[in-house]
Design a protein around this motif. Structure first.
Motif, PDB file in Angstrom:
ATOM      1  N   LYS A  83       0.836  -1.208   0.000  1.00  0.00           N
ATOM      2  CA  LYS A  83       0.000   0.000   0.000  1.00  0.00           C
ATOM      3  C   LYS A  83       0.870   1.258   0.000  1.00  0.00           C
ATOM      4  O   LYS A  83       0.578   2.217  -0.709  1.00  0.00           O
ATOM      5  CB  LYS A  83      -0.924   0.009   1.208  1.00  0.00           C
ATOM      6  CG  LYS A  83      -2.096  -0.932   1.082  1.00  0.00           C
ATOM      7  CD  LYS A  83      -3.021  -0.813   2.263  1.00  0.00           C
ATOM      8  CE  LYS A  83      -4.150  -1.821   2.123  1.00  0.00           C
ATOM      9  NZ  LYS A  83      -5.125  -1.710   3.197  1.00  0.00           N
ATOM     10  N   GLN A  84       1.927   1.246   0.804  1.00  0.00           N
ATOM     11  CA  GLN A  84       2.838   2.389   0.837  1.00  0.00           C
ATOM     12  C   GLN A  84       3.498   2.583  -0.523  1.00  0.00           C
ATOM     13  O   GLN A  84       3.617   3.703  -1.014  1.00  0.00           O
ATOM     14  CB  GLN A  84       3.924   2.191   1.890  1.00  0.00           C
ATOM     15  CG  GLN A  84       3.456   2.313   3.309  1.00  0.00           C
ATOM     16  CD  GLN A  84       4.552   1.943   4.280  1.00  0.00           C
ATOM     17  OE1 GLN A  84       5.250   0.947   4.087  1.00  0.00           O
ATOM     18  NE2 GLN A  84       4.712   2.749   5.308  1.00  0.00           N
ATOM     19  N   PHE A  85       3.951   1.478  -1.113  1.00  0.00           N
ATOM     20  CA  PHE A  85       4.617   1.558  -2.402  1.00  0.00           C
ATOM     21  C   PHE A  85       3.690   2.159  -3.459  1.00  0.00           C
ATOM     22  O   PHE A  85       4.083   3.049  -4.207  1.00  0.00           O
ATOM     23  CB  PHE A  85       5.120   0.189  -2.851  1.00  0.00           C
ATOM     24  CG  PHE A  85       5.879   0.245  -4.136  1.00  0.00           C
ATOM     25  CD1 PHE A  85       7.201   0.642  -4.151  1.00  0.00           C
ATOM     26  CD2 PHE A  85       5.263  -0.074  -5.340  1.00  0.00           C
ATOM     27  CE1 PHE A  85       7.904   0.715  -5.346  1.00  0.00           C
ATOM     28  CE2 PHE A  85       5.957   0.006  -6.537  1.00  0.00           C
ATOM     29  CZ  PHE A  85       7.282   0.394  -6.534  1.00  0.00           C
ATOM     30  N   LEU A 114       1.736   6.561  -7.010  1.00  0.00           N
ATOM     31  CA  LEU A 114       0.697   7.482  -7.464  1.00  0.00           C
ATOM     32  C   LEU A 114       0.978   8.931  -7.068  1.00  0.00           C
ATOM     33  O   LEU A 114       0.563   9.852  -7.768  1.00  0.00           O
ATOM     34  CB  LEU A 114      -0.663   7.051  -6.916  1.00  0.00           C
ATOM     35  CG  LEU A 114      -1.173   5.704  -7.419  1.00  0.00           C
ATOM     36  CD1 LEU A 114      -2.449   5.314  -6.687  1.00  0.00           C
ATOM     37  CD2 LEU A 114      -1.412   5.748  -8.920  1.00  0.00           C
ATOM     38  N   GLU A 115       1.655   9.127  -5.941  1.00  0.00           N
ATOM     39  CA  GLU A 115       1.944  10.467  -5.437  1.00  0.00           C
ATOM     40  C   GLU A 115       3.424  10.565  -5.055  1.00  0.00           C
ATOM     41  O   GLU A 115       3.767  10.569  -3.869  1.00  0.00           O
ATOM     42  CB  GLU A 115       1.073  10.776  -4.230  1.00  0.00           C
ATOM     43  CG  GLU A 115      -0.411  10.716  -4.518  1.00  0.00           C
ATOM     44  CD  GLU A 115      -1.258  10.831  -3.263  1.00  0.00           C
ATOM     45  OE1 GLU A 115      -0.717  11.154  -2.192  1.00  0.00           O
ATOM     46  OE2 GLU A 115      -2.460  10.589  -3.356  1.00  0.00           O
ATOM     47  N   PRO A 116       4.326  10.629  -6.038  1.00  0.00           N
ATOM     48  CA  PRO A 116       5.758  10.632  -5.728  1.00  0.00           C
ATOM     49  C   PRO A 116       6.208  11.844  -4.918  1.00  0.00           C
ATOM     50  O   PRO A 116       7.240  11.789  -4.251  1.00  0.00           O
ATOM     51  CB  PRO A 116       6.434  10.606  -7.099  1.00  0.00           C
ATOM     52  CG  PRO A 116       5.394  10.906  -8.092  1.00  0.00           C
ATOM     53  CD  PRO A 116       4.069  10.664  -7.462  1.00  0.00           C
ATOM     54  N   GLU A 117       5.433  12.917  -4.926  1.00  0.00           N
ATOM     55  CA  GLU A 117       5.811  14.095  -4.145  1.00  0.00           C
ATOM     56  C   GLU A 117       5.748  13.830  -2.639  1.00  0.00           C
ATOM     57  O   GLU A 117       6.285  14.595  -1.847  1.00  0.00           O
ATOM     58  CB  GLU A 117       4.943  15.303  -4.515  1.00  0.00           C
ATOM     59  CG  GLU A 117       3.471  15.150  -4.264  1.00  0.00           C
ATOM     60  CD  GLU A 117       2.713  14.423  -5.372  1.00  0.00           C
ATOM     61  OE1 GLU A 117       1.528  14.162  -5.169  1.00  0.00           O
ATOM     62  OE2 GLU A 117       3.290  14.119  -6.423  1.00  0.00           O
ATOM     63  N   GLN A 118       5.140  12.730  -2.227  1.00  0.00           N
ATOM     64  CA  GLN A 118       5.051  12.364  -0.815  1.00  0.00           C
ATOM     65  C   GLN A 118       6.322  11.678  -0.310  1.00  0.00           C
ATOM     66  O   GLN A 118       6.461  11.458   0.885  1.00  0.00           O
ATOM     67  CB  GLN A 118       3.858  11.433  -0.608  1.00  0.00           C
ATOM     68  CG  GLN A 118       2.548  12.042  -1.011  1.00  0.00           C
ATOM     69  CD  GLN A 118       1.583  12.116   0.133  1.00  0.00           C
ATOM     70  OE1 GLN A 118       1.782  11.507   1.153  1.00  0.00           O
ATOM     71  NE2 GLN A 118       0.525  12.876  -0.049  1.00  0.00           N
ATOM     72  N   MET A 119       7.247  11.356  -1.199  1.00  0.00           N
ATOM     73  CA  MET A 119       8.478  10.682  -0.785  1.00  0.00           C
ATOM     74  C   MET A 119       9.387  11.649  -0.040  1.00  0.00           C
ATOM     75  O   MET A 119       9.433  12.833  -0.350  1.00  0.00           O
ATOM     76  CB  MET A 119       9.206  10.088  -1.992  1.00  0.00           C
ATOM     77  CG  MET A 119       8.479   8.933  -2.616  1.00  0.00           C
ATOM     78  SD  MET A 119       9.457   8.037  -3.810  1.00  0.00           S
ATOM     79  CE  MET A 119       9.210   9.035  -5.255  1.00  0.00           C
ATOM     80  N   ASN A 120      10.114  11.105   0.950  1.00  0.00           N
ATOM     81  CA  ASN A 120      11.026  11.915   1.748  1.00  0.00           C
ATOM     82  C   ASN A 120      12.293  11.120   2.082  1.00  0.00           C
ATOM     83  O   ASN A 120      12.540  10.079   1.470  1.00  0.00           O
ATOM     84  CB  ASN A 120      10.321  12.396   3.026  1.00  0.00           C
ATOM     85  CG  ASN A 120       9.751  11.251   3.826  1.00  0.00           C
ATOM     86  OD1 ASN A 120      10.309  10.166   3.861  1.00  0.00           O
ATOM     87  ND2 ASN A 120       8.613  11.485   4.457  1.00  0.00           N
TER      88      ASN A 120
END
Length: 82
Positions: A4-6, A11-17
Motif C-alpha cells: 500500500k505504501q509503495f 501514485l503520489e511521488p511528491e510524498q516521498m522523503n
C-alpha cells in the motif's frame, strides 16, 4: 515497506522523503530485479539530492528498461537544480 505504501508513492511521488529512500533501498536489496523499485529509488533520491542520483545512476540504470521514464526522472531532477 508495504505494498500500500509503495502504491501510494507510485501514485503520489511528491510524498516521498528521506525515510522513503531507506525503504526503497531495502526493497531493491530484497528484490534486485524489480525495475519499478529502482525507478522509484532514483525518484526518491532526486527529491533529496541530485549528487546522490549522479552517484547511483550508473548501477541503477542497469536494472531499468523504461528509458523514457528514467529520462523524465533525470530531467525533473535537473530542473529542480536550476
Amino acid at each position: 515497506m508495504t505494498s500500500k505504501q509503495f502504491f501510494k508513492y507510485l501514485l503520489e511521488p511528491e510524498q516521498m522523503n528521506d525515510s522513503t529512500v531507506v525503504e526503497m533501498e531495502q526493497l531493491i536489496k530484497q528484490f534486485p530485479y524489480f525495475q519499478t523499485g529502482h525507478l522509484m529509488y532514483l525518484e526518491a533520491l532526486s527529491r533529496i539530492s541530485s549528487k546522490l542520483v549522479k552517484e547511483k545512476l550508473p548501477k541503477e540504470s542497469l536494472y531499468i528498461a523504461d528509458r523514457a521514464r528514467l529520462y523524465s526522472i533525470l530531467n525533473r531532477a535537473k530542473a529542480s537544480d536550476t
